[in-house]
Scaffold this motif. Structure first.
Motif, PDB file in Angstrom:
ATOM      1  N   PRO A  28      10.722  33.211 115.636  1.00  0.00           N
ATOM      2  CA  PRO A  28      10.433  32.841 117.032  1.00  0.00           C
ATOM      3  C   PRO A  28      11.212  33.720 118.009  1.00  0.00           C
ATOM      4  O   PRO A  28      12.425  33.884 117.867  1.00  0.00           O
ATOM      5  CB  PRO A  28      10.927  31.382 117.139  1.00  0.00           C
ATOM      6  CG  PRO A  28      11.328  30.968 115.758  1.00  0.00           C
ATOM      7  CD  PRO A  28      11.615  32.231 115.005  1.00  0.00           C
ATOM      8  N   THR A  29      10.529  34.280 119.001  1.00  0.00           N
ATOM      9  CA  THR A  29      11.203  35.128 119.999  1.00  0.00           C
ATOM     10  C   THR A  29      10.619  34.862 121.391  1.00  0.00           C
ATOM     11  O   THR A  29       9.580  34.227 121.527  1.00  0.00           O
ATOM     12  CB  THR A  29      11.020  36.645 119.724  1.00  0.00           C
ATOM     13  OG1 THR A  29       9.732  37.051 120.214  1.00  0.00           O
ATOM     14  CG2 THR A  29      11.137  36.992 118.250  1.00  0.00           C
ATOM     15  N   GLY A  31      10.142  37.693 123.193  1.00  0.00           N
ATOM     16  CA  GLY A  31       9.616  39.017 123.491  1.00  0.00           C
ATOM     17  C   GLY A  31      10.667  39.973 124.039  1.00  0.00           C
ATOM     18  O   GLY A  31      11.862  39.747 123.884  1.00  0.00           O
ATOM     19  N   HIS A  34      13.704  44.050 120.536  1.00  0.00           N
ATOM     20  CA  HIS A  34      14.653  45.135 120.274  1.00  0.00           C
ATOM     21  C   HIS A  34      15.010  45.097 118.782  1.00  0.00           C
ATOM     22  O   HIS A  34      14.470  44.269 118.032  1.00  0.00           O
ATOM     23  CB  HIS A  34      15.897  44.987 121.157  1.00  0.00           C
ATOM     24  CG  HIS A  34      16.499  43.615 121.119  1.00  0.00           C
ATOM     25  ND1 HIS A  34      17.139  43.104 120.016  1.00  0.00           N
ATOM     26  CD2 HIS A  34      16.534  42.617 122.049  1.00  0.00           C
ATOM     27  CE1 HIS A  34      17.566  41.889 120.257  1.00  0.00           C
ATOM     28  NE2 HIS A  34      17.201  41.545 121.490  1.00  0.00           N
ATOM     29  N   GLY A  36      17.415  43.916 117.201  1.00  0.00           N
ATOM     30  CA  GLY A  36      17.903  42.620 116.716  1.00  0.00           C
ATOM     31  C   GLY A  36      16.736  41.778 116.218  1.00  0.00           C
ATOM     32  O   GLY A  36      16.753  41.255 115.093  1.00  0.00           O
ATOM     33  N   TYR A 147      13.623  32.282 110.972  1.00  0.00           N
ATOM     34  CA  TYR A 147      14.724  33.243 111.114  1.00  0.00           C
ATOM     35  C   TYR A 147      15.304  33.204 112.525  1.00  0.00           C
ATOM     36  O   TYR A 147      14.565  33.310 113.509  1.00  0.00           O
ATOM     37  CB  TYR A 147      14.211  34.659 110.760  1.00  0.00           C
ATOM     38  CG  TYR A 147      13.834  34.712 109.302  1.00  0.00           C
ATOM     39  CD1 TYR A 147      12.610  34.192 108.865  1.00  0.00           C
ATOM     40  CD2 TYR A 147      14.715  35.195 108.353  1.00  0.00           C
ATOM     41  CE1 TYR A 147      12.282  34.173 107.516  1.00  0.00           C
ATOM     42  CE2 TYR A 147      14.391  35.188 107.001  1.00  0.00           C
ATOM     43  CZ  TYR A 147      13.188  34.670 106.589  1.00  0.00           C
ATOM     44  OH  TYR A 147      12.866  34.633 105.254  1.00  0.00           O
ATOM     45  N   GLY A 149      18.961  34.453 114.991  1.00  0.00           N
ATOM     46  CA  GLY A 149      20.083  35.387 115.056  1.00  0.00           C
ATOM     47  C   GLY A 149      21.410  34.685 115.265  1.00  0.00           C
ATOM     48  O   GLY A 149      21.501  33.735 116.058  1.00  0.00           O
ATOM     49  N   ASP A 152      22.926  33.964 118.808  1.00  0.00           N
ATOM     50  CA  ASP A 152      22.828  32.671 119.490  1.00  0.00           C
ATOM     51  C   ASP A 152      23.370  31.596 118.536  1.00  0.00           C
ATOM     52  O   ASP A 152      22.617  30.769 118.018  1.00  0.00           O
ATOM     53  CB  ASP A 152      21.375  32.407 119.886  1.00  0.00           C
ATOM     54  CG  ASP A 152      20.883  33.433 120.886  1.00  0.00           C
ATOM     55  OD1 ASP A 152      21.160  33.266 122.077  1.00  0.00           O
ATOM     56  OD2 ASP A 152      20.253  34.424 120.472  1.00  0.00           O
ATOM     57  N   VAL A 175      20.614  35.435 110.685  1.00  0.00           N
ATOM     58  CA  VAL A 175      20.737  36.884 110.483  1.00  0.00           C
ATOM     59  C   VAL A 175      21.875  37.413 111.385  1.00  0.00           C
ATOM     60  O   VAL A 175      21.944  37.044 112.561  1.00  0.00           O
ATOM     61  CB  VAL A 175      19.397  37.578 110.846  1.00  0.00           C
ATOM     62  CG1 VAL A 175      19.485  39.085 110.666  1.00  0.00           C
ATOM     63  CG2 VAL A 175      18.259  36.983 110.001  1.00  0.00           C
ATOM     64  N   PRO A 176      22.762  38.266 110.827  1.00  0.00           N
ATOM     65  CA  PRO A 176      23.895  38.780 111.625  1.00  0.00           C
ATOM     66  C   PRO A 176      23.442  39.539 112.884  1.00  0.00           C
ATOM     67  O   PRO A 176      22.329  40.074 112.941  1.00  0.00           O
ATOM     68  CB  PRO A 176      24.599  39.739 110.662  1.00  0.00           C
ATOM     69  CG  PRO A 176      24.164  39.331 109.310  1.00  0.00           C
ATOM     70  CD  PRO A 176      22.788  38.750 109.442  1.00  0.00           C
ATOM     71  N   VAL A 178      22.866  42.286 115.624  1.00  0.00           N
ATOM     72  CA  VAL A 178      22.703  43.739 115.670  1.00  0.00           C
ATOM     73  C   VAL A 178      23.289  44.244 116.988  1.00  0.00           C
ATOM     74  O   VAL A 178      23.036  43.652 118.050  1.00  0.00           O
ATOM     75  CB  VAL A 178      21.212  44.131 115.572  1.00  0.00           C
ATOM     76  CG1 VAL A 178      21.048  45.649 115.636  1.00  0.00           C
ATOM     77  CG2 VAL A 178      20.597  43.578 114.296  1.00  0.00           C
ATOM     78  N   ALA A 185      26.206  43.512 121.962  1.00  0.00           N
ATOM     79  CA  ALA A 185      25.153  42.822 121.205  1.00  0.00           C
ATOM     80  C   ALA A 185      23.804  43.116 121.845  1.00  0.00           C
ATOM     81  O   ALA A 185      23.651  43.005 123.073  1.00  0.00           O
ATOM     82  CB  ALA A 185      25.420  41.315 121.220  1.00  0.00           C
ATOM     83  N   MET A 186      22.837  43.501 121.035  1.00  0.00           N
ATOM     84  CA  MET A 186      21.507  43.761 121.596  1.00  0.00           C
ATOM     85  C   MET A 186      20.932  42.474 122.148  1.00  0.00           C
ATOM     86  O   MET A 186      21.101  41.399 121.573  1.00  0.00           O
ATOM     87  CB  MET A 186      20.583  44.323 120.530  1.00  0.00           C
ATOM     88  CG  MET A 186      20.989  45.709 120.152  1.00  0.00           C
ATOM     89  SD  MET A 186      19.696  46.514 119.204  1.00  0.00           S
ATOM     90  CE  MET A 186      20.506  48.073 118.905  1.00  0.00           C
ATOM     91  N   SER A 188      17.508  41.112 124.972  1.00  0.00           N
ATOM     92  CA  SER A 188      16.416  41.461 125.895  1.00  0.00           C
ATOM     93  C   SER A 188      16.964  41.594 127.306  1.00  0.00           C
ATOM     94  O   SER A 188      16.494  42.407 128.105  1.00  0.00           O
ATOM     95  CB  SER A 188      15.345  40.375 125.877  1.00  0.00           C
ATOM     96  OG  SER A 188      14.897  40.169 124.562  1.00  0.00           O
TER      97      SER A 188
HETATM   98  P1  AMP Z   1      15.205  35.731 122.028  1.00  0.00           P
HETATM   99  O1  AMP Z   1      13.955  36.538 122.132  1.00  0.00           O
HETATM  100  O2  AMP Z   1      16.347  36.292 122.847  1.00  0.00           O
HETATM  101  O3  AMP Z   1      14.977  34.252 122.257  1.00  0.00           O
HETATM  102  O4  AMP Z   1      15.697  35.882 120.528  1.00  0.00           O
HETATM  103  C1  AMP Z   1      14.860  35.563 119.450  1.00  0.00           C
HETATM  104  C2  AMP Z   1      15.676  35.543 118.195  1.00  0.00           C
HETATM  105  O5  AMP Z   1      16.276  36.809 117.977  1.00  0.00           O
HETATM  106  C3  AMP Z   1      16.830  34.503 118.257  1.00  0.00           C
HETATM  107  O6  AMP Z   1      16.951  33.867 117.014  1.00  0.00           O
HETATM  108  C4  AMP Z   1      18.020  35.379 118.552  1.00  0.00           C
HETATM  109  O7  AMP Z   1      19.246  34.825 118.103  1.00  0.00           O
HETATM  110  C5  AMP Z   1      17.671  36.656 117.788  1.00  0.00           C
HETATM  111  N1  AMP Z   1      18.418  37.775 118.335  1.00  0.00           N
HETATM  112  C6  AMP Z   1      18.515  38.148 119.631  1.00  0.00           C
HETATM  113  N2  AMP Z   1      19.335  39.195 119.767  1.00  0.00           N
HETATM  114  C7  AMP Z   1      19.779  39.499 118.508  1.00  0.00           C
HETATM  115  C8  AMP Z   1      20.662  40.498 117.981  1.00  0.00           C
HETATM  116  N3  AMP Z   1      21.275  41.388 118.762  1.00  0.00           N
HETATM  117  N4  AMP Z   1      20.875  40.512 116.651  1.00  0.00           N
HETATM  118  C9  AMP Z   1      20.261  39.602 115.832  1.00  0.00           C
HETATM  119  N5  AMP Z   1      19.418  38.649 116.278  1.00  0.00           N
HETATM  120  C10 AMP Z   1      19.185  38.599 117.601  1.00  0.00           C
END
Ligand code: AMP
Length: 284
Positions: A28-29, A31, A34, A36, A147, A149, A152, A175-176, A178, A185-186, A188
């Protein structure tokens, strides 16, 4: 890559895949993808037959309308990246699809203590919104694994609680984080930073790493935390919101930590008016 905007057609597709005994991973994201996000995707692809990436900027998890308005969106580029990485399915629904009644506040979820500290405290209602959208996605996709990250970290605890309490059968995979070469930390949200801002923002990582190292060398937690806060204060253009050392199992703060605690150092701060969060695990 199959692209779905509609819940029913995605479910129809997944039901067919299930009949073929294919396992499904969900990423789930929101958008503006990147590296990560792509690492999560990559891990899901290794561990499942089918990977579904969802892209949805969920209004219910934003406690600040300006933040929602400014949240970066680039679906065409996201689609390009997902195709390039051979993602199987993109699910990018509209608000109408996810909230057909148009009511973002119809249901509220509570996560107890998790909502009273760090992200929960500074973003009231955020985790309720996260819990609701993830419940919808878990129901729709019915993934074997989902999955998330470590970036968060508190969200991971919320997801764990959600899965346990509501009996979702999906397995949480963390997942660790990135990072950019400078340690940042990467995120959006980094697209809203200038190059100078990105260099400045790397200080968040340097400060939490300093605290991690001090604790690992035997320093008292509160002394180490104060050292981190002072280090970050040397950068007047960074506005700290919180800087905490917590037990990552339940997010109790430094004062309650015991030798058996699984410690993490967490920070939230504004750089160029962009709110950034980061964390590192201690002794790991
Ligand atoms: P977001 O789009 O920001 O809601 O993130 C979607 C998923 O990607 C979440 O589970 C975040 O924790 C993970 N995520 C965001 N940035 C990173 C990163 N730099 N490294 C690993 N996972 C990430």
């Amino acid at each position: 890559m199959q692209i779905f905007k509609n819940i029913k057609s995605l479910q129809y597709f997944l039901a067919e895949e299930r009949q073929k005994k294919r396992s499904v991973g969900l990423v789930p994201t929101m958008g503006a993808l990147h590296e990560g996000h792509l690492k999560l995707l990559n891990q899901s692809q290794k561990e499942n037959d089918i990977t579904v990436c969802s892209i949805y900027v969920n209004p219910a998890q934003f406690n600040n309308t300006d933040d929602l308005k400014k949240y970066p969106r680039d679906l065409d580029h996201d689609q390009f990246l997902l195709e390039k990485q051979a993602c199987d399915v993109l699910f990018s629904p509209s608000d109408k699809e996810m909230y057909p009644e148009g009511n973002l506040n119809g249901i509220k979820l509570g996560f107890g203590k998790l909502e009273q500290v760090l992200e929960g405290k500074f973003r009231p209602g955020h985790f309720s919104g996260v819990g609701i959208i993830l419940s919808k996605l878990f129901h729709i996709v019915n993934s074997d694994k989902a999955y998330f990250g470590q970036k968060d970290l508190q969200q991971c605890s919320v997801v764990r609680k959600l899965i346990e309490e509501l009996f979702f059968s999906t397995q949480l995979v963390i997942v660790p984080t990135v990072r950019e070469n400078n340690g940042l930390a990467m995120s959006s949200r980094n697209t809203r930073l200038s190059e100078k801002g990105k260099d400045l923002a790397a200080n968040l990582y340097h400060a939490i790493t300093k605290v991690k190292n001090l604790i690992e060398e035997g320093e008292k937690i509160e002394v180490a935390r104060q050292a981190g806060i002072s280090t970050l204060k040397e950068q007047p253009k960074i506005r700290q919101e919180y800087f905490e050392v917590i037990d990552k199992r339940d997010f109790t703060t430094a004062a309650d930590i015991t030798p058996k605690s699984e410690i993490a150092v967490c920070v939230a701060a504004f750089v160029e008016e962009v709110r950034l969060i980061d964390n590192v695990l201690v002794f790991s």
